[in-house]
Design a protein around this motif. Sequence first.
Motif, mmCIF file in Angstrom:
data_model
loop_
_atom_site.group_PDB
_atom_site.id
_atom_site.type_symbol
_atom_site.label_atom_id
_atom_site.label_comp_id
_atom_site.label_asym_id
_atom_site.label_seq_id
_atom_site.Cartn_x
_atom_site.Cartn_y
_atom_site.Cartn_z
ATOM 1 N N ILE A 22 5.321 -4.557 2.483
ATOM 2 C CA ILE A 22 4.116 -4.422 3.287
ATOM 3 C C ILE A 22 4.351 -4.861 4.443
ATOM 4 O O ILE A 22 3.842 -3.907 5.636
ATOM 5 C CB ILE A 22 3.020 -5.101 2.406
ATOM 6 C CG1 ILE A 22 2.704 -4.573 1.258
ATOM 7 C CG2 ILE A 22 1.614 -4.776 3.317
ATOM 8 C CD1 ILE A 22 1.491 -5.139 0.446
ATOM 9 N N HIS A 26 3.948 -1.456 6.992
ATOM 10 C CA HIS A 26 2.487 -1.587 7.469
ATOM 11 C C HIS A 26 2.397 -2.498 8.811
ATOM 12 O O HIS A 26 1.245 -3.139 8.839
ATOM 13 C CB HIS A 26 1.287 -1.797 6.631
ATOM 14 C CG HIS A 26 1.409 -0.955 5.574
ATOM 15 N ND1 HIS A 26 2.075 0.434 5.703
ATOM 16 C CD2 HIS A 26 0.685 -0.803 4.284
ATOM 17 C CE1 HIS A 26 1.677 1.110 4.659
ATOM 18 N NE2 HIS A 26 1.177 0.408 3.583
ATOM 19 N N GLY A 137 -4.422 -7.646 -8.138
ATOM 20 C CA GLY A 137 -4.921 -6.780 -6.940
ATOM 21 C C GLY A 137 -6.457 -6.768 -6.858
ATOM 22 O O GLY A 137 -6.896 -6.454 -5.650
ATOM 23 N N ILE A 138 -7.217 -7.316 -7.702
ATOM 24 C CA ILE A 138 -8.611 -7.473 -7.580
ATOM 25 C C ILE A 138 -9.042 -8.519 -6.790
ATOM 26 O O ILE A 138 -8.781 -9.817 -7.133
ATOM 27 C CB ILE A 138 -9.265 -7.523 -9.154
ATOM 28 C CG1 ILE A 138 -8.741 -6.315 -9.891
ATOM 29 C CG2 ILE A 138 -10.899 -7.453 -8.950
ATOM 30 C CD1 ILE A 138 -9.644 -6.550 -11.345
ATOM 31 N N PRO A 139 -9.814 -8.172 -5.672
ATOM 32 C CA PRO A 139 -10.185 -9.201 -4.755
ATOM 33 C C PRO A 139 -11.323 -9.962 -5.341
ATOM 34 O O PRO A 139 -12.292 -10.171 -4.731
ATOM 35 C CB PRO A 139 -10.485 -8.563 -3.617
ATOM 36 C CG PRO A 139 -10.651 -7.088 -3.824
ATOM 37 C CD PRO A 139 -9.890 -6.719 -5.031
ATOM 38 N N LYS A 142 -12.265 -13.659 -3.498
ATOM 39 C CA LYS A 142 -13.177 -13.282 -2.074
ATOM 40 C C LYS A 142 -14.542 -12.785 -2.742
ATOM 41 O O LYS A 142 -15.356 -13.291 -2.021
ATOM 42 C CB LYS A 142 -12.443 -12.181 -1.532
ATOM 43 C CG LYS A 142 -12.907 -11.944 -0.097
ATOM 44 C CD LYS A 142 -12.109 -11.091 0.793
ATOM 45 C CE LYS A 142 -11.390 -11.865 1.547
ATOM 46 N NZ LYS A 142 -11.658 -12.670 2.646
ATOM 47 N N LEU A 298 -15.619 -6.022 -11.568
ATOM 48 C CA LEU A 298 -14.581 -5.494 -10.852
ATOM 49 C C LEU A 298 -13.365 -5.238 -11.622
ATOM 50 O O LEU A 298 -13.058 -5.937 -12.720
ATOM 51 C CB LEU A 298 -14.026 -6.754 -9.795
ATOM 52 C CG LEU A 298 -15.188 -7.340 -9.077
ATOM 53 C CD1 LEU A 298 -14.559 -8.638 -8.435
ATOM 54 C CD2 LEU A 298 -15.630 -6.693 -8.066
ATOM 55 N N ARG A 299 -12.638 -4.054 -11.497
ATOM 56 C CA ARG A 299 -11.589 -3.622 -12.500
ATOM 57 C C ARG A 299 -10.324 -3.258 -11.585
ATOM 58 O O ARG A 299 -10.660 -2.542 -10.469
ATOM 59 C CB ARG A 299 -12.262 -2.334 -13.143
ATOM 60 C CG ARG A 299 -11.338 -1.672 -13.993
ATOM 61 C CD ARG A 299 -11.970 -0.227 -14.258
ATOM 62 N NE ARG A 299 -10.864 0.549 -14.622
ATOM 63 C CZ ARG A 299 -10.596 1.206 -16.015
ATOM 64 N NH1 ARG A 299 -11.484 0.925 -16.810
ATOM 65 N NH2 ARG A 299 -9.695 1.998 -16.067
ATOM 66 N N GLY A 300 -9.198 -3.554 -11.992
ATOM 67 C CA GLY A 300 -8.118 -3.449 -11.193
ATOM 68 C C GLY A 300 -6.578 -3.726 -11.820
ATOM 69 O O GLY A 300 -6.836 -4.349 -12.917
ATOM 70 N N PRO A 301 -5.762 -3.570 -11.144
ATOM 71 C CA PRO A 301 -4.354 -3.768 -11.779
ATOM 72 C C PRO A 301 -4.127 -5.414 -11.751
ATOM 73 O O PRO A 301 -4.284 -5.955 -10.657
ATOM 74 C CB PRO A 301 -3.588 -3.171 -10.955
ATOM 75 C CG PRO A 301 -4.045 -2.877 -9.437
ATOM 76 C CD PRO A 301 -5.461 -2.796 -9.974
ATOM 77 N N GLY A 306 3.154 -4.424 -6.109
ATOM 78 C CA GLY A 306 2.098 -3.942 -5.081
ATOM 79 C C GLY A 306 0.781 -4.537 -5.131
ATOM 80 O O GLY A 306 0.412 -5.016 -4.130
ATOM 81 N N PRO A 307 0.135 -4.802 -6.291
ATOM 82 C CA PRO A 307 -1.176 -5.247 -6.398
ATOM 83 C C PRO A 307 -1.369 -6.781 -6.049
ATOM 84 O O PRO A 307 -2.136 -7.122 -5.186
ATOM 85 C CB PRO A 307 -1.667 -5.071 -7.729
ATOM 86 C CG PRO A 307 -1.008 -3.885 -8.224
ATOM 87 C CD PRO A 307 0.490 -3.983 -7.557
ATOM 88 N N SER A 310 -0.621 -7.181 -2.266
ATOM 89 C CA SER A 310 -2.055 -6.803 -1.727
ATOM 90 C C SER A 310 -2.872 -7.998 -1.586
ATOM 91 O O SER A 310 -3.605 -8.143 -0.611
ATOM 92 C CB SER A 310 -2.513 -5.524 -2.410
ATOM 93 O OG SER A 310 -3.881 -5.428 -1.974
ATOM 94 N N LEU A 313 -1.616 -10.579 0.973
ATOM 95 C CA LEU A 313 -1.958 -9.871 2.286
ATOM 96 C C LEU A 313 -3.323 -10.292 2.660
ATOM 97 O O LEU A 313 -3.525 -10.506 3.834
ATOM 98 C CB LEU A 313 -1.501 -8.611 2.391
ATOM 99 C CG LEU A 313 -0.244 -8.081 3.290
ATOM 100 C CD1 LEU A 313 -0.247 -8.279 4.517
ATOM 101 C CD2 LEU A 313 1.005 -8.738 2.383
ATOM 102 N N SER A 314 -4.246 -10.158 1.617
ATOM 103 C CA SER A 314 -5.644 -10.383 2.232
ATOM 104 C C SER A 314 -5.646 -11.915 2.466
ATOM 105 O O SER A 314 -6.393 -12.264 3.739
ATOM 106 C CB SER A 314 -6.594 -10.280 0.792
ATOM 107 O OG SER A 314 -7.787 -10.733 0.727
#
Lengths: 428, 428
Positions: A22, A26, A137-139, A142, A298-301, A306-307, A310, A313-314
């Motif tokens: 990343i 990026h 990957g779910i923030p 935060k 909240l729902r996610g990988p 990648g996740p 991510s 990186l946050s």
Amino acid sequence: MTAPLRIGIAGLGTVGAGVVRILQTHRDLVAARAGRPIEIVAVSARDRGRDRGVPLDAYAWEADPVALARRPDLDVFVELMGGHEGAAKDAIEAALTQGRDVVTANKALLAHHGQAFARTAEASGRVLRFEAAVAGGIPVIKALTEGLAGNQMTRVMGVMNGTCNYILTRMESAGLPYSEVFEEARALGYLEADPRLDVDGIDAGHKLSLLAAIAFGTQVAFDAVELEGIGSVTIEDIRHAADMGFRIKLLGVAQMTGRGLEQRMQPCLVPATSPLGQLQGGTNMVVLEGDAVGQVVLRGPGAGAGPTASAVLSDLVDIARGNRLPTFGQPAATLRQARPAKAAVPAPYYLRLQLVDKPGALAKVARVLGDSGISIDRMRQYGHEDATAPVLIVTHKTTRAALDEAMAAFPETGVLAGDPVALRIEQV
Amino acid sequence: MTAPLRIGIAGLGTVGAGVVRILQTHRDLVAARAGRPIEIVAVSARDRGRDRGVPLDAYAWEADPVALARRPDLDVFVELMGGHEGAAKDAIEAALTQGRDVVTANKALLAHHGQAFARTAEASGRVLRFEAAVAGGIPVIKALTEGLAGNQMTRVMGVMNGTCNYILTRMESAGLPYSEVFEEARALGYLEADPRLDVDGIDAGHKLSLLAAIAFGTQVAFDAVELEGIGSVTIEDIRHAADMGFRIKLLGVAQMTGRGLEQRMQPCLVPATSPLGQLQGGTNMVVLEGDAVGQVVLRGPGAGAGPTASAVLSDLVDIARGNRLPTFGQPAATLRQARPAKAAVPAPYYLRLQLVDKPGALAKVARVLGDSGISIDRMRQYGHEDATAPVLIVTHKTTRAALDEAMAAFPETGVLAGDPVALRIEQV
């Protein structure tokens, strides 16, 4: 644009390589959002020769992660090695005391040493961030720490081990027993080297203990998490639960009660039509409940290069921008030592009893429930061809103590074939 | 503990009163999380005498919100009046230029003047935050701006007007036509004073334009949002869509394509089993897709005193802590002016045609589709008692241009009774 944020990365597995990727692909995007470039200065891993799919020549190499953590040319030490003792712990300690901020994905380490690290970080004026440690990957760190900061949190729940959810989902869809799906998951590489971390709920329990600390302003208390794995969940119970409108999930629940902090990670029934009930495969879900906001889901990988990158990186972008939070959202010294709740708040339960086929059998088990003060919400008896019949019972809300009393008394009725099964139904 | 953060609140409706209530009841909790107390210094509203359920005597009263915004004893001006011109705009401008940070829940204002405000804020070294402006209590601005900062976002979607989702859900569950449920919603007080803001998708479009700006690093371009309301959605289409496994939602979609930035707010079909399809009643849902993280779904209350106040508190705690973000996540001068995409990316469509009952009718409409290069995925014809029969078609992916060509050609077949209906099927 101000000076670059200089980072060192220890651990170049899939997540470490994902972070490098990343930052390489990026670069401008990240700089725009961070207010300045984020630059990798040095890296460390066990095997220098391995091809990780990303060029590493531009970075200094440190064989020893502790030496990396001590480099004076770093602003942030990124720990992606794993393990809750040894090198990871030593390196984070070195980084914090030597003036580096720390970003880690290491839930085990934080579950065991989070409070001590939080104090060390604050004493040194450094920050320790761990978005990647919970729910990939779910923030969610935060969201909880910052996004819901105005709430007295009332309950935090989550399906936070993708492997367990994969196993339970696959058992249901393929009609396979636990042992078979467990072996499948192992062959697919979904399990930790020590699979007990996954299937005994330890990994998910680590994550729950971190969420609970933030939600309730308490010291991380992983040892107080009531842990129960998925190894005893049978395909029969998955099917019967589905018949009654439920799905079985390895669900973590943390809530502050009048009797102390309750932290449980156990197989629970949830309504099949609820967001938690609908969750399939390796996806994670966290439910945050606060007095002002009500319920946020909240729902996610929950894993993957990648996740997880991510999430790392946050944290890095936050540090680059100067968003410097206390580790668990408030100063470590203000985190209370919560009294662990001795017993979970009352809930309805799912019971499966295998009854011998003779007159009065059902009346006998019903009397046991009545004697323990447990009332029946729904009951279902199935047709059968052999000498025993499965009976499913959904109780009204009851305490675990009353339930345990009934469970102990069932065998005395003489009408049970096999052990009774009891699973909590979590109201979501 | 450092000096308190001093705030002034303009607008004491349900949300304003909700913010006051949290700051009064959770004083210590908020101070612990913010690193310092947050203190209300002064308030402003139209009617001083009204009982708002919270004591206001301790705060100075300003009849004029602009005078409140200019008070030198404030750190933050909180705008909760609403309206995208007039007092709210004047007061925010005054606050930013006079050295106050600003927190607002005003999506209309930001959709129209966000870019100008972002520049003003930056020129004055102030921050302008608006978590409460999008999806109520869901911390989606924070998730997108900070939590997913390492991602090149690929698509952002959302059901962000609870009233529209309530209407569509209620039409389905009660089997009532739009006009009747609309009147119900009005009687329940769910609709804005000008209901077009809700049912024409304007309010949700405002929110989408703000998310798109952050996601793609572009200037807010509300005028470029393709808007289509829910007024033309019929109970027949809701039922037929359900038969084919879909639900109809007022869905916002923003994505950057090779042909420019696509922003649409329109009734779409989504799979009934998807998280978006499962969303009932007034709840909101936002789907964030990025190249590293994949898909993250956030679900929660989109309106109401508690949830919206929770979002305002998140911004206030950030400011108290010193987390100072650019308005749209990166400096205003770096936000690109996106070319609006002339046409949406291809998608499957749902078509409903009312055919007269004569031989060859179906062949004629099928030929029209074929002539426009549209192929059929699934087709269903219903039994009927009168002289016309409803035919449902799910197409394979096609362009809107090809579809419009077919829609224009259908009447020429002479076999249609009534206008054909076409709704996009969004792949979620």
